[in-house]
Write a protein that holds these residues in place. Structure first.
Motif, PDB file in Angstrom:
ATOM      1  N   ARG A 232       0.820  -1.219   0.000  1.00 54.76           N
ATOM      2  CA  ARG A 232       0.000   0.000   0.000  1.00 54.76           C
ATOM      3  C   ARG A 232       0.850   1.264   0.000  1.00 54.76           C
ATOM      4  O   ARG A 232       0.374   2.322  -0.398  1.00 54.76           O
ATOM      5  CB  ARG A 232      -0.956  -0.019   1.195  1.00 54.76           C
ATOM      6  CG  ARG A 232      -1.882  -1.236   1.155  1.00 54.76           C
ATOM      7  CD  ARG A 232      -2.981  -1.167   2.165  1.00 54.76           C
ATOM      8  NE  ARG A 232      -3.860  -2.331   2.047  1.00 54.76           N
ATOM      9  CZ  ARG A 232      -5.040  -2.439   2.627  1.00 54.76           C
ATOM     10  NH1 ARG A 232      -5.500  -1.451   3.383  1.00 54.76           N
ATOM     11  NH2 ARG A 232      -5.767  -3.527   2.473  1.00 54.76           N
ATOM     12  N   VAL A 233       2.085   1.128   0.477  1.00 52.50           N
ATOM     13  CA  VAL A 233       3.073   2.209   0.376  1.00 52.50           C
ATOM     14  C   VAL A 233       4.371   1.582  -0.134  1.00 52.50           C
ATOM     15  O   VAL A 233       4.556   0.368  -0.072  1.00 52.50           O
ATOM     16  CB  VAL A 233       3.304   2.920   1.721  1.00 52.50           C
ATOM     17  CG1 VAL A 233       2.042   3.626   2.180  1.00 52.50           C
ATOM     18  CG2 VAL A 233       3.775   1.925   2.788  1.00 52.50           C
ATOM     19  N   ASN A 234       5.274   2.406  -0.625  1.00 55.00           N
ATOM     20  CA  ASN A 234       6.491   1.905  -1.261  1.00 55.00           C
ATOM     21  C   ASN A 234       7.307   1.009  -0.336  1.00 55.00           C
ATOM     22  O   ASN A 234       7.437   1.267   0.873  1.00 55.00           O
ATOM     23  CB  ASN A 234       7.359   3.058  -1.749  1.00 55.00           C
ATOM     24  CG  ASN A 234       6.846   3.654  -3.041  1.00 55.00           C
ATOM     25  OD1 ASN A 234       6.017   3.066  -3.736  1.00 55.00           O
ATOM     26  ND2 ASN A 234       7.338   4.837  -3.389  1.00 55.00           N
ATOM     27  N   GLY A 235       7.854  -0.045  -0.946  1.00 56.40           N
ATOM     28  CA  GLY A 235       8.606  -1.029  -0.203  1.00 56.40           C
ATOM     29  C   GLY A 235      10.084  -1.054  -0.535  1.00 56.40           C
ATOM     30  O   GLY A 235      10.671  -0.044  -0.930  1.00 56.40           O
ATOM     31  N   GLY A 236      10.675  -2.238  -0.413  1.00 54.72           N
ATOM     32  CA  GLY A 236      12.118  -2.362  -0.359  1.00 54.72           C
ATOM     33  C   GLY A 236      12.841  -2.747  -1.622  1.00 54.72           C
ATOM     34  O   GLY A 236      14.052  -2.996  -1.572  1.00 54.72           O
ATOM     35  N   PHE A 237      12.176  -2.802  -2.781  1.00 52.40           N
ATOM     36  CA  PHE A 237      12.904  -3.044  -4.025  1.00 52.40           C
ATOM     37  C   PHE A 237      13.490  -1.715  -4.493  1.00 52.40           C
ATOM     38  O   PHE A 237      13.172  -1.183  -5.555  1.00 52.40           O
ATOM     39  CB  PHE A 237      11.987  -3.646  -5.093  1.00 52.40           C
ATOM     40  CG  PHE A 237      11.465  -5.030  -4.768  1.00 52.40           C
ATOM     41  CD1 PHE A 237      11.993  -5.768  -3.724  1.00 52.40           C
ATOM     42  CD2 PHE A 237      10.446  -5.586  -5.515  1.00 52.40           C
ATOM     43  CE1 PHE A 237      11.514  -7.032  -3.420  1.00 52.40           C
ATOM     44  CE2 PHE A 237       9.962  -6.852  -5.225  1.00 52.40           C
ATOM     45  CZ  PHE A 237      10.498  -7.576  -4.175  1.00 52.40           C
ATOM     46  N   ALA A 238      14.356  -1.175  -3.662  1.00 57.80           N
ATOM     47  CA  ALA A 238      14.920   0.158  -3.874  1.00 57.80           C
ATOM     48  C   ALA A 238      16.194   0.280  -3.051  1.00 57.80           C
ATOM     49  O   ALA A 238      16.489  -0.571  -2.197  1.00 57.80           O
ATOM     50  CB  ALA A 238      13.913   1.230  -3.456  1.00 57.80           C
ATOM     51  N   GLU A 239      16.934   1.356  -3.290  1.00 59.30           N
ATOM     52  CA  GLU A 239      18.165   1.569  -2.529  1.00 59.30           C
ATOM     53  C   GLU A 239      17.888   2.085  -1.123  1.00 59.30           C
ATOM     54  O   GLU A 239      18.681   1.851  -0.208  1.00 59.30           O
ATOM     55  CB  GLU A 239      19.072   2.543  -3.278  1.00 59.30           C
ATOM     56  CG  GLU A 239      19.628   1.975  -4.580  1.00 59.30           C
ATOM     57  CD  GLU A 239      20.531   2.949  -5.296  1.00 59.30           C
ATOM     58  OE1 GLU A 239      21.664   2.562  -5.643  1.00 59.30           O
ATOM     59  OE2 GLU A 239      20.101   4.111  -5.528  1.00 59.30           O
ATOM     60  N   HIS A 240      16.764   2.807  -0.954  1.00 62.56           N
ATOM     61  CA  HIS A 240      16.442   3.386   0.354  1.00 62.56           C
ATOM     62  C   HIS A 240      14.951   3.238   0.626  1.00 62.56           C
ATOM     63  O   HIS A 240      14.134   3.132  -0.299  1.00 62.56           O
ATOM     64  CB  HIS A 240      16.829   4.862   0.406  1.00 62.56           C
ATOM     65  CG  HIS A 240      18.246   5.137   0.031  1.00 62.56           C
ATOM     66  ND1 HIS A 240      19.306   4.895   0.881  1.00 62.56           N
ATOM     67  CD2 HIS A 240      18.788   5.615  -1.126  1.00 62.56           C
ATOM     68  CE1 HIS A 240      20.434   5.209   0.271  1.00 62.56           C
ATOM     69  NE2 HIS A 240      20.149   5.648  -0.946  1.00 62.56           N
ATOM     70  N   LEU A 241      14.595   3.260   1.904  1.00 62.94           N
ATOM     71  CA  LEU A 241      13.217   3.059   2.334  1.00 62.94           C
ATOM     72  C   LEU A 241      13.000   3.820   3.633  1.00 62.94           C
ATOM     73  O   LEU A 241      13.844   3.770   4.536  1.00 62.94           O
ATOM     74  CB  LEU A 241      12.984   1.557   2.544  1.00 62.94           C
ATOM     75  CG  LEU A 241      11.662   1.082   3.125  1.00 62.94           C
ATOM     76  CD1 LEU A 241      10.513   1.392   2.168  1.00 62.94           C
ATOM     77  CD2 LEU A 241      11.724  -0.423   3.392  1.00 62.94           C
ATOM     78  N   VAL A 242      11.887   4.545   3.725  1.00 61.69           N
ATOM     79  CA  VAL A 242      11.523   5.223   4.964  1.00 61.69           C
ATOM     80  C   VAL A 242      10.290   4.547   5.551  1.00 61.69           C
ATOM     81  O   VAL A 242       9.294   4.339   4.847  1.00 61.69           O
ATOM     82  CB  VAL A 242      11.264   6.728   4.733  1.00 61.69           C
ATOM     83  CG1 VAL A 242      10.594   7.359   5.960  1.00 61.69           C
ATOM     84  CG2 VAL A 242      12.571   7.445   4.435  1.00 61.69           C
ATOM     85  N   VAL A 243      10.380   4.185   6.839  1.00 61.08           N
ATOM     86  CA  VAL A 243       9.283   3.482   7.506  1.00 61.08           C
ATOM     87  C   VAL A 243       9.124   4.043   8.914  1.00 61.08           C
ATOM     88  O   VAL A 243      10.051   4.649   9.466  1.00 61.08           O
ATOM     89  CB  VAL A 243       9.540   1.963   7.578  1.00 61.08           C
ATOM     90  CG1 VAL A 243       9.722   1.371   6.187  1.00 61.08           C
ATOM     91  CG2 VAL A 243      10.752   1.641   8.451  1.00 61.08           C
ATOM     92  N   PRO A 244       7.953   3.824   9.543  1.00 58.78           N
ATOM     93  CA  PRO A 244       7.819   4.208  10.946  1.00 58.78           C
ATOM     94  C   PRO A 244       8.839   3.482  11.812  1.00 58.78           C
ATOM     95  O   PRO A 244       9.194   2.318  11.546  1.00 58.78           O
ATOM     96  CB  PRO A 244       6.386   3.764  11.289  1.00 58.78           C
ATOM     97  CG  PRO A 244       5.663   3.735   9.981  1.00 58.78           C
ATOM     98  CD  PRO A 244       6.691   3.300   8.979  1.00 58.78           C
ATOM     99  N   ALA A 245       9.302   4.145  12.852  1.00 61.06           N
ATOM    100  CA  ALA A 245      10.298   3.534  13.735  1.00 61.06           C
ATOM    101  C   ALA A 245       9.769   2.248  14.368  1.00 61.06           C
ATOM    102  O   ALA A 245      10.545   1.330  14.662  1.00 61.06           O
ATOM    103  CB  ALA A 245      10.710   4.525  14.817  1.00 61.06           C
ATOM    104  N   ALA A 246       8.457   2.168  14.570  1.00 59.64           N
ATOM    105  CA  ALA A 246       7.857   0.951  15.145  1.00 59.64           C
ATOM    106  C   ALA A 246       7.938  -0.225  14.192  1.00 59.64           C
ATOM    107  O   ALA A 246       7.686  -1.369  14.597  1.00 59.64           O
ATOM    108  CB  ALA A 246       6.401   1.223  15.517  1.00 59.64           C
ATOM    109  N   ASN A 247       8.295   0.047  12.929  1.00 58.37           N
ATOM    110  CA  ASN A 247       8.309  -1.007  11.909  1.00 58.37           C
ATOM    111  C   ASN A 247       9.706  -1.469  11.536  1.00 58.37           C
ATOM    112  O   ASN A 247       9.918  -1.996  10.448  1.00 58.37           O
ATOM    113  CB  ASN A 247       7.548  -0.549  10.667  1.00 58.37           C
ATOM    114  CG  ASN A 247       6.065  -0.538  10.909  1.00 58.37           C
ATOM    115  OD1 ASN A 247       5.520   0.443  11.423  1.00 58.37           O
ATOM    116  ND2 ASN A 247       5.396  -1.619  10.571  1.00 58.37           N
ATOM    117  N   VAL A 248      10.645  -1.271  12.444  1.00 57.11           N
ATOM    118  CA  VAL A 248      11.967  -1.879  12.273  1.00 57.11           C
ATOM    119  C   VAL A 248      12.253  -2.759  13.483  1.00 57.11           C
ATOM    120  O   VAL A 248      11.889  -2.427  14.614  1.00 57.11           O
ATOM    121  CB  VAL A 248      13.096  -0.840  12.090  1.00 57.11           C
ATOM    122  CG1 VAL A 248      12.933  -0.106  10.779  1.00 57.11           C
ATOM    123  CG2 VAL A 248      13.155   0.131  13.260  1.00 57.11           C
TER     124      VAL A 248
END
Length: 346
Positions: A110-126
């Motif tokens: 639903r939002v951009n994922g990890g088939f990329a060089e960089h990814l921004v996610v909520p801190a709760a999601n690492v």
């Protein structure tokens, strides 16, 4: 940054996108490894609800920047991405049933994922992980948590017997968790000989090809009448129908494969479910309370102990520029595969 963008059904390109900026409560991850999930292949080949989108939710990387309000101790940590983004406020979230969140988002869908060089996610999601784990191991934490969650839903107990119908990537993860949790008998079924060989190597006591034998009869002989637990992990109506036949009376069936929307089952499925008084459970994602759940910490511990074998599950290693081509091959069923690992830095 380089990213692989799905623009429409079976329309995927390597593109240059702006590097995402961190916002309050978020972190930026420099992606080091990402794995292709069967759901990614389905979104490519059958169509998806969101375009354009960067797929990829089985992701490992290094936290390179944190937004306001985020602990700076996370900087430089290797982390697995936890793709479900629940609202944490609805009744289901408050009850710890995060997969049933009524307002959830999902990284890589639903939002951009990890088939990329960089990814921004909520801190709760690492999920920061200890040193010593490879990026490929960390990328495969997410599918392992699904397998672990399946066995929670099955109320699996040490010493029980189990049949895993379909030993692709999730099925092979289930086989490993059955071994780790002390299954008395582990039976794997699949129509692909390479998958059966992998299942035997990873802990299955018996591997059966339904094209070559009577699986229910073999299971009955091996388990004195039927398995305690039957797990459908193939996404196949034929395998799903067979779960009822291989489970013992008052045993448990867990549906873990994504079934084709246009398929159907005979009513004898329900009749036999009733006659055997079976427990029937569905599995959707892999979460429990406290978020993201013990499935994630169990996987990290099993990796540290050496109990989980991920390298043998990887069949291909590719770079970002090879991703569109391999998705075309996967949709056309031109290659046999298990886990396909992407390295954005290569």
């Amino acid at each position: 940054m380089k990213a692989v963008v799905l623009r429409a059904k079976q329309d995927m390109i390597l593109a240059e996108l702006p590097t995402p900026d961190v916002q309050p409560g978020t972190v930026r991850i420099d992606v080091k490894a990402a794995s292709i999930c069967g759901s990614d292949i389905s979104r490519y080949s059958k169509g998806h609800r969101v375009y354009p989108i960067v797929l990829g939710h089985e992701v490992a990387g290094v936290i390179s920047e944190v937004g306001p309000g985020v602990d700076t101790a996370l900087l430089g940590r290797t982390a697995s991405v936890v793709p479900l983004v629940p609202c944490f406020t609805c009744a289901e979230c408050r009850a710890g049933r995060f997969s049933a969140c009524t307002r959830y988002s999902f990284i890589g869908s639903r939002v951009n994922g990890g088939f990329a060089e960089h990814l921004v996610v909520p801190a709760a999601n690492v999920l920061p992980v200890p040193e010593g784990l490879s990026f490929e191991q960390v990328a495969l934490i997410e599918p392992s948590t699904v397998a672990r969650h399946i066995l929670d839903l099955a109320h699996f107990e040490n010493g029980q017997s189990a049949v895993v119908l379909g030993v692709g990537s999730i099925g092979l993860m289930v086989v490993q968790w059955l071994r780790i949790l002390g299954a008395g008998v582990i039976i794997a079924t699949d129509v692909v000989p390479e998958n059966l060989a992998a299942a035997r190597a990873l802990g299955a006591h018996v591997a059966l090809n339904p094209l070559e034998c009577d699986v229910p009869a073999e299971v009955a002989a091996l388990t004195a009448g039927g398995a305690d637990v039957a797990i459908e992990a193939a996404g196949s109506p034929q395998a799903l129908a067979q779960t009822i036949a291989v489970a013992r009376p008052r045993g448990t069936v867990v549906c873990g494969g994504n079934q084709p929307a246009d398929a159907s089952l005979p009513m004898s499925f329900i009749e036999n479910l009733m006659r055997k008084e079976l427990g029937l459970h569905g599995c959707f994602m892999s979460y429990s309370a406290p978020f993201p759940g013990h499935e994630w910490t169990d996987t990290v511990q099993a990796l540290r102990d050496g109990a989980l074998n991920f390298p043998s599950m990887i069949s291909h290693r590719i770079t970002l520029d090879q991703v569109p081509g391999i998705f075309a091959d996967l949709a056309a069923r031109r290659i046999a595969y298990r886990k396909i690992m992407i390295s954005p830095e290569a």
